[in-house]
Enzyme design. Structure first.
Site, PDB file in Angstrom:
ATOM      1  N   GLY A 255       0.879  -1.045   0.074  1.00 43.30           N
ATOM      2  CA  GLY A 255      -0.099  -0.074  -0.135  1.00 43.30           C
ATOM      3  C   GLY A 255       0.900   1.298  -0.178  1.00 43.30           C
ATOM      4  N   CYS A 262       3.618   5.057  15.935  1.00 40.06           N
ATOM      5  CA  CYS A 262       4.537   3.929  16.661  1.00 40.06           C
ATOM      6  C   CYS A 262       5.603   3.419  15.494  1.00 40.06           C
ATOM      7  CB  CYS A 262       3.735   2.699  16.991  1.00 40.06           C
ATOM      8  SG  CYS A 262       2.487   3.299  18.229  1.00 40.06           S
ATOM      9  N   LYS A 322      -4.709   4.777   9.395  1.00 44.48           N
ATOM     10  CA  LYS A 322      -5.381   3.431   9.143  1.00 44.48           C
ATOM     11  C   LYS A 322      -6.674   3.161   9.399  1.00 44.48           C
ATOM     12  CE  LYS A 322      -4.546   0.897  13.418  1.00 44.48           C
ATOM     13  NZ  LYS A 322      -3.695  -0.387  13.878  1.00 44.48           N
TER      14      LYS A 322
END
Ligand code: UGA
Length: 441
Positions: A255, A262, A322
């Site tokens: 992607g 993180c 996300k």
């Protein structure tokens, strides 16, 4: 039932405190941010995390979970003090430990009984020893009986509660085995694998785990780019690889690369630690470089599809790093938007949860209320975050309202063939059909 204090109410602290309360402990979560604590007292969540609000409400109502800004109150009779504060990246990628220091000092100043201090923040290897020193120095006149345990977290945003309740493993590191064993009793109800090790090894397990996951993603993105030159389909390649039990299927989705609070911070911090101690971390450096390139490649693909990006309108679906989170930290979408704007493109965007956060940092982006508003008069539509609601869009409608029918599927979410049949120019990441590389048409 144990008495626990959790310092820090970010993702990690809030989820950890709430879940320990749900397991029957008496938990006080402390934060120095008064506004955040007031919101939590009023039942308002400072972050979007599925299932969190309900769990917080249940446990505050039962009286097992409380919030405060007052250290003496939070630490009163606590047997365990978890440090779950932020460790932002410093200028050279090193982790900034000022909040960990303040928390350790506050514990030293407000406790007069034996206590176990547990580091949950992601901290450089050796920080556990340093926290011990900070507390000991602070209490040099009247020593405190305490132990430090490292307990790295492996929670993913968007599924943090189920990750806490069903962990693959719990890692506890300490120089005093009895202290680690005592902390392990808090996790007994989860019936999971508990690994006890020394302090530094526990701290390293966290960095190595995140760096390995980031490496897998950069690996599959590199394979995707090779697939694009050779006419193979990376989705199928990853599936074929994943059946091998030694490889497994997770974290092989090609992607736009990895983002969030993180991986970028932790891979950089590990690289920094390695260099500082005389090791050349070549793989980590390549993993980061591939990740940066992945974002630039999207811009290149759009430029190629549209001729030039100047004065073109690009619609962006998804801004969070996300799905299932409102977190936009280090989101690939944001960096791509800036790159596109640098080339003169106008941006419209929509995200199911991250609009409030995005509006603070994207003043020049037209924020829309639906995916269809984004598509209207757009020269290209970029799917940046694969939220479920983007899976089943009405593409016939989208085809009619776009200025040019160009779809860049940055997460390989959509089926290419039906979209091509509708007349779209579909561009994915490392996807070809029957050995034909459609993006080169
Ligand atoms: C990550 C780790 O997965 C957790 O175990 C860890 O506790 C956490 O960091 C942390 O250190 O606090 P998180 O950042 O919430 O969790 O998100 P991930 O689900 O790991 O995704 C990270 C990034 O990788 C996202 O941008 C995601 O889109 C990307 N990704 C993930 C891919 O591009 N491909 C994949 O196959 C998987």
């Amino acid at each position: 039932m144990s008495k626990i204090c959790v310092v820090g109410t970010g993702y990690v602290g809030l989820v950890t405190g709430t879940c320990f309360a749900d397991l029957g402990n008496e938990v006080t979560c402390l934060d120095v941010d008064n506004e955040r604590i007031q919101k939590l007292i009023n039942g308002e969540m400072p972050i979007y995390e599925p299932g969190l609000e309900q769990l917080v409400l249940q446990n505050t109502r039962s009286g097992r979970l409380t919030f405060t800004t007052d250290y003496p109150k939070a630490l009163q009779n606590a047997e365990y003090a978890f440090i779950a504060v932020g460790t932002p990246s410093g200028t050279d990628g090193e982790a900034d430990l000022q909040y960990v220091r303040s928390a350790a000092e506050a514990i030293a100043d407000n406790v007069d009984w034996p206590i176990i201090v547990i580091n949950k923040s992601t901290v450089p290897v050796g920080t556990g020893d340093w926290v011990s020193e900070v507390i000991s120095q602070r209490r040099s006149g009247h020593p405190l009986q305490f132990n430090v345990v490292s307990n790295p977290e492996f929670l993913r945003e968007g599924s943090a509660i189920s990750d806490f309740m069903n962990p693959d493993r719990v890692v506890l590191g300490s120089l005093q085995k009895e202290a680690a064993e005592k902390v392990s009793s808090l996790y007994q109800p989860l019936r999971c694998t508990i690994m006890i090790t020394d302090l530094r090894t526990a701290e390293m397990i966290k960095y190595a785990s995140n760096a390995f996951l980031a490496t897998r993603i950069s690996f599959i993105n590199e394979i995707a780019n090779i697939c694009e030159s050779l006419g193979a389909d990376v989705n199928e390649v990853a599936r074929g690889m994943g059946y091998d039990k030694r490889i497994g299927p997770s974290f092989l989705d090609a992607g736009l690369g990895w983002g969030g609070s993180c991986f970028p911070k932790d891979v950089k911090a590990l690289e920094h630690m390695a260099v500082l101690h005389g090791t050349q971390p070549q793989l980590l450096q390549a993993v980061m470089e591939i990740n940066r390139n992945q974002r630039r490649r999207v811009v290149m693909k759009l430029r190629k599809a549209l001729g030039s990006l100047n004065e073109k309108t690009i619609g962006v679906l998804g801004l969070a790093f996300k799905p299932n989170t409102d977190d936009i930290r280090e989101s690939p979408a944001l960096e791509i938007i800036h790159l596109l704007q640098n080339e003169g493109a106008h941006i419209k965007a929509y995200d199911p949860q991250a609009m409030t956060n995005a509006s603070k940092v994207l003043p020049k982006v037209k924020l829309c209320e639906t995916a269809y508003q984004v598509a209207e008069d757009a020269d290209a539509l970029l799917l940046a975050t694969h939220w479920n609601e983007f899976k089943q869009l009405d593409f016939s409608r989208i085809f009619k309202i776009m200025r040019q029918p160009v779809l860049l599927d940055g997460r390989n979410l959509w089926d290419a063939e039906p979209l091509r049949a509708l007349g779209f120019k579909y561009i994915g990441v490392g996807r070809a059909v029957n050995g034909t590389f459609h993006e080169e048409e």
